[in-house]
Design a protein around this motif. Structure first.
Motif, short mmCIF file in Angstrom:
data_model
loop_
_atom_site.label_atom_id
_atom_site.label_comp_id
_atom_site.label_asym_id
_atom_site.label_seq_id
_atom_site.Cartn_x
_atom_site.Cartn_y
_atom_site.Cartn_z
N LYS A 1 63.46 -28.12 102.86
CA LYS A 1 63.66 -26.83 102.45
C LYS A 1 62.75 -26.59 101.35
CE LYS A 1 68.84 -26.11 103.50
NZ LYS A 1 70.05 -25.77 102.95
N LEU A 2 62.70 -27.39 100.28
CA LEU A 2 62.07 -27.17 99.11
C LEU A 2 60.41 -27.27 99.45
CD1 LEU A 2 63.71 -29.24 96.32
CD2 LEU A 2 63.94 -26.71 96.77
N TYR A 3 60.27 -28.04 100.21
CA TYR A 3 58.69 -28.16 100.58
C TYR A 3 58.15 -27.15 101.47
CZ TYR A 3 54.22 -30.11 102.15
OH TYR A 3 52.77 -30.17 102.49
N LEU B 1 52.16 -35.31 94.78
CA LEU B 1 52.57 -33.97 94.73
C LEU B 1 53.48 -33.45 95.95
CD1 LEU B 1 52.13 -31.85 92.56
CD2 LEU B 1 50.54 -33.83 92.41
N GLU B 2 53.07 -34.04 97.05
CA GLU B 2 53.54 -33.43 98.41
C GLU B 2 54.81 -34.32 98.61
OE1 GLU B 2 49.87 -31.30 100.48
OE2 GLU B 2 50.49 -33.36 101.15
N ALA C 1 57.60 -32.46 96.39
CA ALA C 1 57.57 -31.47 97.37
C ALA C 1 56.94 -30.16 96.89
CB ALA C 1 59.04 -31.03 97.47
N VAL C 2 55.48 -30.57 96.68
CA VAL C 2 54.85 -29.22 96.12
C VAL C 2 53.65 -29.48 97.09
CG1 VAL C 2 53.37 -28.27 94.47
CG2 VAL C 2 55.49 -29.12 93.82
N PRO C 3 53.16 -28.61 97.86
CA PRO C 3 51.97 -28.52 98.87
C PRO C 3 50.67 -28.26 98.00
CG PRO C 3 53.34 -26.56 99.51
CD PRO C 3 54.14 -27.39 98.55
N VAL C 4 49.67 -28.94 98.34
CA VAL C 4 48.34 -28.69 97.60
C VAL C 4 47.25 -28.29 98.50
CG1 VAL C 4 49.27 -29.94 95.55
CG2 VAL C 4 48.05 -31.06 97.45
N LEU C 5 46.42 -27.87 97.82
CA LEU C 5 44.86 -27.89 98.54
C LEU C 5 43.88 -28.81 97.77
CD1 LEU C 5 44.58 -23.92 98.60
CD2 LEU C 5 45.26 -25.45 100.29
N ASN D 1 54.76 -20.27 100.80
CA ASN D 1 54.53 -19.30 99.86
C ASN D 1 52.81 -19.67 99.94
OD1 ASN D 1 54.31 -17.87 97.15
ND2 ASN D 1 53.76 -19.79 96.52
N LEU D 2 52.57 -20.76 100.05
CA LEU D 2 51.13 -21.21 100.10
C LEU D 2 50.10 -20.73 101.15
CD1 LEU D 2 48.51 -22.64 98.93
CD2 LEU D 2 49.33 -24.86 100.11
N ASP D 3 50.89 -20.67 102.35
CA ASP D 3 50.03 -20.41 103.53
C ASP D 3 50.06 -18.77 103.48
OD1 ASP D 3 50.03 -22.67 104.63
OD2 ASP D 3 51.78 -22.51 105.77
N GLU D 4 50.92 -17.98 102.81
CA GLU D 4 50.89 -16.78 103.00
C GLU D 4 49.98 -15.97 101.84
OE1 GLU D 4 55.05 -15.45 102.47
OE2 GLU D 4 55.36 -15.75 104.87
#
Length: 494
Positions: free
Chosen positions: A397-399, A191-192, A196-200, A405-408
Protein backbone atom coordinates in the motif's frame (compact mmCIF):
# COMPACT_ATOMS: atom_id res chain seq x y z
CA UNK A 1 -10.07 16.27 24.82
CA UNK A 2 -7.50 15.61 27.55
CA UNK A 3 -4.19 17.47 27.75
CA UNK A 4 -2.45 14.13 27.11
CA UNK A 5 -4.42 13.64 23.90
CA UNK A 6 -3.63 17.18 22.76
CA UNK A 7 0.08 16.64 23.44
CA UNK A 8 -0.05 13.35 21.59
CA UNK A 9 -1.82 14.53 18.45
CA UNK A 10 -0.41 16.26 15.37
CA UNK A 11 -1.73 19.81 15.14
CA UNK A 12 -0.27 20.87 11.78
CA UNK A 13 -1.52 19.79 8.35
CA UNK A 14 0.67 17.92 5.89
CA UNK A 15 -1.10 19.46 2.91
CA UNK A 16 -1.21 23.05 4.18
CA UNK A 17 1.98 23.42 6.25
CA UNK A 18 4.25 20.53 5.29
CA UNK A 19 7.37 22.01 6.92
CA UNK A 20 5.75 22.58 10.31
CA UNK A 21 3.90 19.26 10.05
CA UNK A 22 7.12 17.38 9.33
CA UNK A 23 8.96 18.91 12.29
CA UNK A 24 6.07 18.05 14.58
CA UNK A 25 5.93 14.44 13.40
CA UNK A 26 9.67 13.98 13.94
CA UNK A 27 9.50 15.36 17.48
CA UNK A 28 6.21 13.83 18.64
CA UNK A 29 7.06 10.41 17.20
CA UNK A 30 10.21 10.57 19.33
CA UNK A 31 12.70 10.40 16.46
CA UNK A 32 14.81 13.48 17.11
CA UNK A 33 15.11 16.70 19.05
CA UNK A 34 16.89 19.97 18.40
CA UNK A 35 20.37 20.44 19.86
CA UNK A 36 21.30 23.65 21.73
CA UNK A 37 23.62 24.64 18.84
CA UNK A 38 21.74 25.86 15.81
CA UNK A 39 21.78 23.48 12.87
CA UNK A 40 22.31 20.27 14.86
CA UNK A 41 19.89 17.60 16.10
CA UNK A 42 19.88 14.88 18.71
CA UNK A 43 18.86 11.52 17.25
CA UNK A 44 16.72 9.68 19.79
CA UNK A 45 16.72 5.87 20.13
CA UNK A 46 13.63 5.37 17.92
CA UNK A 47 15.14 7.56 15.21
CA UNK A 48 18.50 5.85 15.42
CA UNK A 49 16.81 2.46 15.13
CA UNK A 50 15.52 3.53 11.70
CA UNK A 51 19.04 4.47 10.64
CA UNK A 52 20.32 1.11 11.90
CA UNK A 53 17.78 -0.69 9.72
CA UNK A 54 19.09 1.07 6.60
CA UNK A 55 22.64 0.44 7.77
CA UNK A 56 22.01 -3.28 8.25
CA UNK A 57 20.56 -3.69 4.77
CA UNK A 58 23.19 -1.70 2.89
CA UNK A 59 26.13 -3.01 4.90
CA UNK A 60 25.15 -6.57 4.03
CA UNK A 61 24.78 -5.78 0.33
CA UNK A 62 28.09 -3.93 0.29
CA UNK A 63 29.94 -6.83 1.88
CA UNK A 64 28.36 -9.32 -0.55
CA UNK A 65 29.98 -7.30 -3.35
CA UNK A 66 33.51 -7.07 -1.98
CA UNK A 67 33.38 -3.98 0.24
CA UNK A 68 35.19 -3.89 3.59
CA UNK A 69 34.57 -1.34 6.33
CA UNK A 70 37.24 0.93 7.73
CA UNK A 71 37.39 4.17 9.68
CA UNK A 72 39.43 7.29 8.96
CA UNK A 73 40.02 10.39 11.11
CA UNK A 74 37.34 13.05 11.21
CA UNK A 75 40.02 15.76 10.95
CA UNK A 76 41.70 16.37 7.61
CA UNK A 77 44.91 18.48 7.29
CA UNK A 78 44.39 21.54 5.13
CA UNK A 79 47.30 20.49 2.92
CA UNK A 80 45.48 17.25 2.11
CA UNK A 81 42.33 19.08 1.01
CA UNK A 82 44.39 21.44 -1.15
CA UNK A 83 45.84 18.57 -3.18
CA UNK A 84 42.52 18.31 -5.04
CA UNK A 85 41.61 21.87 -6.02
CA UNK A 86 38.00 21.10 -6.97
CA UNK A 87 37.32 19.70 -3.51
CA UNK A 88 38.71 22.86 -1.92
CA UNK A 89 36.68 25.16 -4.15
CA UNK A 90 33.53 23.06 -3.91
CA UNK A 91 33.40 22.66 -0.15
CA UNK A 92 35.26 25.74 1.12
CA UNK A 93 32.13 27.73 2.12
CA UNK A 94 30.88 24.78 4.20
CA UNK A 95 34.08 23.57 5.88
CA UNK A 96 34.40 23.83 9.67
CA UNK A 97 38.00 24.35 10.78
CA UNK A 98 39.86 23.42 13.95
CA UNK A 99 42.58 25.95 14.71
CA UNK A 100 43.47 25.17 18.33
CA UNK A 101 44.11 22.12 20.45
CA UNK A 102 43.36 23.29 23.97
CA UNK A 103 45.21 26.61 24.30
CA UNK A 104 47.78 25.79 21.64
CA UNK A 105 47.36 27.06 18.10
CA UNK A 106 47.84 24.28 15.57
CA UNK A 107 50.62 24.52 13.03
CA UNK A 108 48.16 23.50 10.32
CA UNK A 109 44.41 23.95 10.28
CA UNK A 110 42.35 20.77 10.40
CA UNK A 111 39.08 20.49 8.51
CA UNK A 112 36.20 18.64 10.12
CA UNK A 113 35.48 16.21 7.32
CA UNK A 114 32.92 17.44 4.81
CA UNK A 115 33.71 14.25 2.84
CA UNK A 116 36.70 11.91 3.05
CA UNK A 117 38.23 11.54 -0.42
CA UNK A 118 41.25 13.63 0.56
CA UNK A 119 42.02 11.63 3.73
CA UNK A 120 41.29 8.18 2.26
CA UNK A 121 43.07 8.63 -1.09
CA UNK A 122 46.58 9.03 0.42
CA UNK A 123 46.19 5.75 2.27
CA UNK A 124 44.90 4.02 -0.84
CA UNK A 125 48.07 5.25 -2.53
CA UNK A 126 50.15 3.62 0.24
CA UNK A 127 48.20 0.37 0.27
CA UNK A 128 47.99 -0.22 -3.50
CA UNK A 129 51.12 -1.51 -5.18
CA UNK A 130 50.04 -4.01 -7.83
CA UNK A 131 47.08 -4.75 -10.06
CA UNK A 132 46.53 -7.67 -7.69
CA UNK A 133 45.50 -5.16 -5.02
CA UNK A 134 42.63 -3.96 -7.22
CA UNK A 135 39.81 -3.36 -7.03
CA UNK A 136 40.08 -1.89 -3.54
CA UNK A 137 36.68 -1.23 -2.00
CA UNK A 138 36.46 0.65 1.31
CA UNK A 139 33.46 2.01 3.17
CA UNK A 140 32.99 3.88 6.41
CA UNK A 141 29.91 4.69 8.49
CA UNK A 142 30.42 8.08 10.10
CA UNK A 143 29.17 11.64 10.34
CA UNK A 144 30.29 14.64 8.31
CA UNK A 145 29.96 18.37 8.92
CA UNK A 146 28.94 20.93 6.32
CA UNK A 147 28.44 24.35 7.82
CA UNK A 148 25.36 25.40 5.91
CA UNK A 149 23.48 28.56 6.78
CA UNK A 150 20.08 27.22 5.78
CA UNK A 151 17.30 26.43 8.22
CA UNK A 152 17.58 23.08 9.99
CA UNK A 153 15.17 20.33 8.95
CA UNK A 154 15.83 17.09 10.87
CA UNK A 155 17.31 14.37 8.64
CA UNK A 156 16.92 16.55 5.53
CA UNK A 157 19.39 19.34 6.23
CA UNK A 158 21.60 19.72 9.30
CA UNK A 159 25.17 20.90 9.82
CA UNK A 160 26.21 17.42 10.96
CA UNK A 161 24.63 14.31 9.47
CA UNK A 162 25.12 10.57 9.48
CA UNK A 163 26.00 8.73 6.30
CA UNK A 164 28.13 6.05 4.75
CA UNK A 165 30.79 6.84 2.19
CA UNK A 166 32.31 4.25 -0.08
CA UNK A 167 35.65 4.78 -1.83
CA UNK A 168 37.07 2.44 -4.45
CA UNK A 169 40.05 2.17 -6.79
CA UNK A 170 40.07 0.20 -10.06
CA UNK A 171 42.52 -0.80 -12.75
CA UNK A 172 40.23 0.28 -15.60
CA UNK A 173 37.72 2.96 -16.41
CA UNK A 174 35.18 0.25 -17.23
CA UNK A 175 35.64 -1.30 -13.79
CA UNK A 176 35.06 2.05 -12.12
CA UNK A 177 31.86 2.59 -14.12
CA UNK A 178 30.56 -0.86 -13.17
CA UNK A 179 31.12 0.12 -9.54
CA UNK A 180 29.23 3.39 -9.95
CA UNK A 181 26.15 1.68 -11.36
CA UNK A 182 26.28 -1.20 -8.87
CA UNK A 183 26.16 1.19 -5.91
CA UNK A 184 23.45 3.32 -7.51
CA UNK A 185 21.34 0.20 -7.99
CA UNK A 186 21.90 -0.77 -4.35
CA UNK A 187 20.76 2.66 -3.23
CA UNK A 188 17.65 2.42 -5.36
CA UNK A 189 17.03 -1.02 -3.86
CA UNK A 190 17.37 0.38 -0.31
CA UNK A 191 14.88 3.17 -1.02
CA UNK A 192 12.40 0.92 -2.79
CA UNK A 193 12.68 -2.38 -0.90
CA UNK A 194 13.40 -1.11 2.61
CA UNK A 195 11.79 2.34 2.73
CA UNK A 196 8.99 1.74 0.19
CA UNK A 197 9.99 4.91 -1.66
CA UNK A 198 10.16 4.64 -5.49
CA UNK A 199 12.99 6.58 -7.12
CA UNK A 200 14.25 7.80 -10.45
CA UNK A 201 17.84 7.03 -11.48
CA UNK A 202 19.71 9.87 -13.12
CA UNK A 203 22.89 11.78 -13.71
CA UNK A 204 23.61 15.28 -12.45
CA UNK A 205 24.36 17.98 -15.02
CA UNK A 206 28.05 18.81 -15.23
CA UNK A 207 27.64 22.11 -13.38
CA UNK A 208 26.10 20.30 -10.40
CA UNK A 209 28.36 17.26 -10.13
CA UNK A 210 30.42 16.40 -7.06
CA UNK A 211 33.57 18.59 -6.85
CA UNK A 212 36.38 16.76 -8.63
CA UNK A 213 34.14 14.12 -10.21
CA UNK A 214 33.86 13.34 -13.90
CA UNK A 215 30.24 12.26 -13.46
CA UNK A 216 27.78 12.20 -10.58
CA UNK A 217 24.84 9.79 -10.69
CA UNK A 218 21.90 10.00 -8.30
CA UNK A 219 18.58 8.59 -7.19
CA UNK A 220 15.79 11.13 -6.75
CA UNK A 221 12.58 10.67 -4.77
CA UNK A 222 9.46 12.80 -5.21
CA UNK A 223 7.74 14.04 -2.08
CA UNK A 224 3.96 14.49 -1.75
CA UNK A 225 4.39 18.28 -1.78
CA UNK A 226 5.95 18.08 -5.25
CA UNK A 227 9.60 18.61 -4.24
CA UNK A 228 12.44 16.25 -5.10
CA UNK A 229 14.91 14.75 -2.64
CA UNK A 230 18.38 13.68 -3.78
CA UNK A 231 18.46 10.45 -1.78
CA UNK A 232 21.92 9.09 -2.68
CA UNK A 233 24.79 9.71 -5.09
CA UNK A 234 27.46 7.61 -6.80
CA UNK A 235 30.42 9.40 -8.38
CA UNK A 236 32.82 8.40 -11.13
CA UNK A 237 35.97 10.31 -10.18
CA UNK A 238 38.01 9.29 -13.21
CA UNK A 239 41.72 9.70 -12.49
CA UNK A 240 41.68 13.19 -10.95
CA UNK A 241 41.98 12.05 -7.33
CA UNK A 242 44.37 9.25 -8.27
CA UNK A 243 46.64 11.76 -10.00
CA UNK A 244 46.41 14.24 -7.12
CA UNK A 245 47.26 11.61 -4.51
CA UNK A 246 49.48 9.34 -6.62
CA UNK A 247 47.27 6.24 -6.57
CA UNK A 248 49.24 4.08 -8.99
CA UNK A 249 49.81 0.37 -9.50
CA UNK A 250 52.05 -1.97 -11.45
CA UNK A 251 50.10 -3.74 -14.19
CA UNK A 252 50.70 -7.34 -15.32
CA UNK A 253 53.68 -6.16 -17.40
CA UNK A 254 55.15 -4.24 -14.44
CA UNK A 255 54.30 -0.91 -16.05
CA UNK A 256 53.09 1.84 -13.72
CA UNK A 257 49.46 2.85 -14.28
CA UNK A 258 47.17 5.39 -12.65
CA UNK A 259 44.03 3.99 -11.01
CA UNK A 260 40.43 5.06 -11.57
CA UNK A 261 38.43 5.87 -8.45
CA UNK A 262 34.83 6.20 -7.34
CA UNK A 263 33.00 7.42 -4.27
CA UNK A 264 29.38 6.91 -3.27
CA UNK A 265 27.19 7.76 -0.31
CA UNK A 266 23.76 7.66 1.28
CA UNK A 267 22.86 9.82 4.27
CA UNK A 268 19.99 9.92 6.69
CA UNK A 269 18.28 12.24 4.22
CA UNK A 270 16.77 8.97 2.97
CA UNK A 271 14.98 8.76 6.34
CA UNK A 272 13.59 12.24 5.82
CA UNK A 273 12.30 11.18 2.42
CA UNK A 274 10.59 8.13 3.93
CA UNK A 275 8.98 10.14 6.76
CA UNK A 276 7.75 12.83 4.38
CA UNK A 277 6.46 10.31 1.84
CA UNK A 278 4.39 8.01 4.03
CA UNK A 279 3.38 9.89 7.16
CA UNK A 280 0.05 11.67 7.61
CA UNK A 281 -1.87 14.02 9.88
CA UNK A 282 -2.11 11.30 12.54
CA UNK A 283 1.67 11.05 12.76
CA UNK A 284 4.47 8.80 11.59
CA UNK A 285 3.85 5.98 9.12
CA UNK A 286 6.56 3.34 8.77
CA UNK A 287 6.96 0.43 6.36
CA UNK A 288 7.09 -2.91 8.22
CA UNK A 289 10.59 -3.48 6.83
CA UNK A 290 12.04 -0.69 8.96
CA UNK A 291 9.59 -0.23 11.85
CA UNK A 292 11.17 -0.88 15.27
CA UNK A 293 7.82 -2.35 16.30
CA UNK A 294 6.02 -4.10 13.47
CA UNK A 295 3.02 -5.31 15.45
CA UNK A 296 1.41 -3.90 18.58
CA UNK A 297 -1.13 -5.98 20.50
CA UNK A 298 -3.71 -3.96 22.43
CA UNK A 299 -5.78 -6.04 24.90
CA UNK A 300 -9.23 -4.61 25.67
CA UNK A 301 -10.78 -5.86 28.89
CA UNK A 302 -13.20 -5.30 31.70
CA UNK A 303 -12.41 -6.38 35.22
CA UNK A 304 -14.08 -9.76 34.83
CA UNK A 305 -12.41 -10.56 31.48
CA UNK A 306 -8.91 -9.14 32.14
CA UNK A 307 -7.16 -12.41 32.97
CA UNK A 308 -8.54 -14.30 29.98
CA UNK A 309 -7.81 -11.45 27.54
CA UNK A 310 -4.25 -10.96 28.80
CA UNK A 311 -3.48 -14.67 28.71
CA UNK A 312 -4.80 -14.95 25.15
CA UNK A 313 -2.90 -11.81 24.07
CA UNK A 314 0.33 -12.98 25.69
CA UNK A 315 0.20 -16.32 23.89
CA UNK A 316 -0.17 -14.54 20.54
CA UNK A 317 2.67 -12.13 21.35
CA UNK A 318 4.95 -15.03 22.25
CA UNK A 319 4.08 -16.92 19.06
CA UNK A 320 4.73 -13.88 16.87
CA UNK A 321 8.03 -13.10 18.61
CA UNK A 322 9.14 -16.70 18.15
CA UNK A 323 8.35 -16.32 14.45
CA UNK A 324 10.73 -13.35 14.25
CA UNK A 325 8.31 -10.41 14.27
CA UNK A 326 9.06 -7.28 16.29
CA UNK A 327 6.11 -7.23 18.69
CA UNK A 328 4.93 -5.08 21.58
CA UNK A 329 2.19 -6.20 23.98
CA UNK A 330 0.72 -2.98 25.36
CA UNK A 331 -0.86 -4.17 28.59
CA UNK A 332 -0.54 -0.87 30.47
CA UNK A 333 -3.24 -0.50 33.11
CA UNK A 334 -3.06 3.29 33.34
CA UNK A 335 -3.97 3.96 29.69
CA UNK A 336 -7.27 3.23 27.98
CA UNK A 337 -7.42 1.52 24.55
CA UNK A 338 -8.24 4.74 22.69
CA UNK A 339 -5.14 6.45 24.01
CA UNK A 340 -3.02 3.44 23.06
CA UNK A 341 -4.45 3.38 19.54
CA UNK A 342 -3.58 7.06 19.05
CA UNK A 343 -0.10 6.66 20.51
CA UNK A 344 0.84 3.71 18.33
CA UNK A 345 -0.60 5.43 15.26
CA UNK A 346 1.52 8.48 16.05
CA UNK A 347 4.60 6.26 16.38
CA UNK A 348 3.94 4.58 13.02
CA UNK A 349 3.43 0.96 14.12
CA UNK A 350 2.28 -0.70 10.87
CA UNK A 351 -0.14 -3.31 12.27
CA UNK A 352 -2.34 -3.26 15.38
CA UNK A 353 -3.97 -6.37 16.83
CA UNK A 354 -7.04 -5.66 18.94
CA UNK A 355 -8.08 -8.40 21.34
CA UNK A 356 -11.14 -8.23 23.56
CA UNK A 357 -13.41 -10.83 25.14
CA UNK A 358 -15.23 -11.41 21.84
CA UNK A 359 -11.96 -12.30 20.09
CA UNK A 360 -11.10 -14.67 22.94
CA UNK A 361 -14.51 -16.37 22.79
CA UNK A 362 -14.40 -16.71 18.99
CA UNK A 363 -10.69 -17.64 18.78
CA UNK A 364 -10.06 -14.66 16.50
CA UNK A 365 -7.97 -11.50 16.26
CA UNK A 366 -8.91 -8.10 14.86
CA UNK A 367 -6.15 -6.61 12.66
CA UNK A 368 -5.95 -2.89 11.83
CA UNK A 369 -3.60 -1.39 9.22
CA UNK A 370 -1.87 1.85 10.19
CA UNK A 371 -1.84 3.57 6.78
CA UNK A 372 -5.59 3.54 6.20
CA UNK A 373 -7.28 1.91 9.24
CA UNK A 374 -8.40 -1.07 7.16
CA UNK A 375 -9.75 -3.63 9.61
CA UNK A 376 -10.08 -7.39 9.19
CA UNK A 377 -10.63 -10.41 11.40
CA UNK A 378 -8.36 -13.45 11.31
CA UNK A 379 -8.52 -16.84 13.01
CA UNK A 380 -6.29 -17.41 16.00
CA UNK A 381 -4.96 -20.52 14.29
CA UNK A 382 -2.63 -19.39 11.55
CA UNK A 383 -2.10 -15.93 13.08
CA UNK A 384 1.58 -15.98 12.16
CA UNK A 385 0.83 -16.43 8.46
CA UNK A 386 -1.94 -13.83 8.66
CA UNK A 387 0.35 -11.22 10.23
CA UNK A 388 3.04 -11.92 7.64
CA UNK A 389 0.54 -11.46 4.79
CA UNK A 390 -0.87 -8.26 6.28
CA UNK A 391 2.57 -6.71 6.77
CA UNK A 392 3.35 -7.46 3.12
CA UNK A 393 0.08 -5.83 2.12
CA UNK A 394 0.83 -2.73 4.20
CA UNK A 395 4.22 -2.38 2.49
CA UNK A 396 2.51 -2.70 -0.91
CA UNK A 397 0.00 0.00 0.00
CA UNK A 398 2.74 2.43 0.95
CA UNK A 399 4.86 1.72 -2.10
CA UNK A 400 1.91 1.80 -4.51
CA UNK A 401 0.68 5.15 -3.19
CA UNK A 402 4.15 6.67 -3.56
CA UNK A 403 4.61 5.14 -7.02
CA UNK A 404 1.27 6.56 -8.14
CA UNK A 405 2.34 10.00 -6.91
CA UNK A 406 5.57 9.70 -8.87
CA UNK A 407 3.92 8.42 -12.05
CA UNK A 408 1.33 11.21 -12.02
CA UNK A 409 3.86 13.96 -11.45
CA UNK A 410 6.31 13.60 -14.31
CA UNK A 411 5.12 16.05 -16.98
CA UNK A 412 6.59 17.36 -20.20
CA UNK A 413 7.03 20.95 -21.35
CA UNK A 414 8.75 22.62 -24.30
CA UNK A 415 8.88 26.31 -23.41
CA UNK A 416 9.99 28.38 -20.40
CA UNK A 417 6.40 29.45 -19.83
CA UNK A 418 5.22 25.84 -19.76
CA UNK A 419 8.04 24.76 -17.45
CA UNK A 420 7.35 27.59 -15.01
CA UNK A 421 3.59 27.19 -15.19
CA UNK A 422 3.66 23.43 -14.71
CA UNK A 423 5.99 23.51 -11.73
CA UNK A 424 4.11 26.45 -10.23
CA UNK A 425 0.75 24.71 -10.52
CA UNK A 426 1.56 21.04 -9.93
CA UNK A 427 5.10 20.75 -8.59
CA UNK A 428 6.72 17.44 -9.44
CA UNK A 429 9.15 16.88 -12.29
CA UNK A 430 9.04 18.68 -15.61
CA UNK A 431 10.86 16.83 -18.37
CA UNK A 432 12.19 18.86 -21.27
CA UNK A 433 14.92 18.70 -23.95
CA UNK A 434 17.97 20.69 -22.89
CA UNK A 435 20.87 22.25 -24.77
CA UNK A 436 23.31 21.65 -21.89
CA UNK A 437 23.87 25.34 -21.07
CA UNK A 438 23.66 26.17 -17.36
CA UNK A 439 22.20 29.57 -18.27
CA UNK A 440 18.98 27.84 -19.28
CA UNK A 441 18.66 26.38 -15.79
CA UNK A 442 19.26 29.84 -14.32
CA UNK A 443 16.27 31.24 -16.23
CA UNK A 444 13.97 28.82 -14.42
CA UNK A 445 15.82 28.90 -11.09
CA UNK A 446 15.62 32.68 -10.80
CA UNK A 447 11.89 32.69 -11.46
CA UNK A 448 10.64 29.79 -9.37
CA UNK A 449 13.57 28.27 -7.40
CA UNK A 450 13.45 25.05 -9.44
CA UNK A 451 16.57 23.43 -10.85
CA UNK A 452 17.74 20.55 -12.99
CA UNK A 453 17.76 17.68 -10.51
CA UNK A 454 18.86 15.02 -12.97
CA UNK A 455 19.19 13.76 -16.50
CA UNK A 456 17.54 10.34 -16.88
CA UNK A 457 19.69 7.25 -17.46
CA UNK A 458 18.83 3.84 -18.83
CA UNK A 459 17.29 1.61 -16.17
CA UNK A 460 20.28 -0.70 -15.97
CA UNK A 461 22.96 1.95 -16.26
CA UNK A 462 26.03 0.97 -18.22
CA UNK A 463 29.79 1.07 -18.39
CA UNK A 464 30.23 4.60 -19.67
CA UNK A 465 29.02 8.13 -19.06
CA UNK A 466 27.07 8.08 -22.31
CA UNK A 467 24.08 6.15 -21.05
CA UNK A 468 21.85 9.13 -20.39
CA UNK A 469 18.56 9.04 -22.25
CA UNK A 470 18.62 11.31 -25.32
CA UNK A 471 15.73 13.27 -26.85
CA UNK A 472 14.47 12.57 -30.35
CA UNK A 473 16.49 13.84 -33.29
CA UNK A 474 15.80 17.47 -34.04
CA UNK A 475 14.68 18.29 -30.50
CA UNK A 476 15.17 21.86 -29.30
CA UNK A 477 15.85 23.13 -25.78
CA UNK A 478 12.72 23.79 -23.75
CA UNK A 479 14.21 27.07 -22.53
CA UNK A 480 16.24 28.69 -25.33
CA UNK A 481 14.98 26.72 -28.36
CA UNK A 482 18.51 25.88 -29.49
CA UNK A 483 19.31 22.30 -30.63
CA UNK A 484 19.17 19.84 -27.70
CA UNK A 485 20.75 16.42 -27.33
CA UNK A 486 20.08 16.02 -23.59
CA UNK A 487 16.98 15.70 -21.39
CA UNK A 488 16.58 17.61 -18.13
CA UNK A 489 14.21 17.05 -15.24
CA UNK A 490 13.39 20.32 -13.47
CA UNK A 491 11.96 20.33 -9.95
CA UNK A 492 11.95 22.20 -6.67
CA UNK A 493 14.14 20.48 -4.11
CA UNK A 494 14.73 19.89 -0.43
Amino acid sequence: MSDDAQDLGITESKSHKPGEWYAEVVQKADLADYAPMGGFIVTKPRGYALWEAIQDALDGWFKETGVTNAYFPMFIPESFLEREKDIVEGFDPEVAWVTHGGHTELEERLAVRPTSESIIAPFMADWIRSHRDLPMRLNQWCSVVRWEATETKPFFRTKEFLWQEGHTAHATDEGAWEEVWLRLDQYARALEEVLAVPVLRGQKPDHDKFPGAETTTCVEALMPDGKSVQSATSHHLGQSFAEAFDITFADADENEQTAYTTSWGLSWRALGAMIMTHSDDQGLVLPPTIAPTQVVIVPIWQAETKDDVLEYSSSIAEELEDAGFRVELDDRDERNPGFKFNEHELNGVPLRLEIGPNEVDDAEVTLVHRPDSEQTVADRDGITDAVDAHLDRIFEKLYDAAAENLDENVREADSPEEILGTIGRYGGYVKTPWCGDEACETVIKDEIAAEIVMQPVDDQGGASAGDIVRPDDGATCGVCDEPADEIAYFAKTY
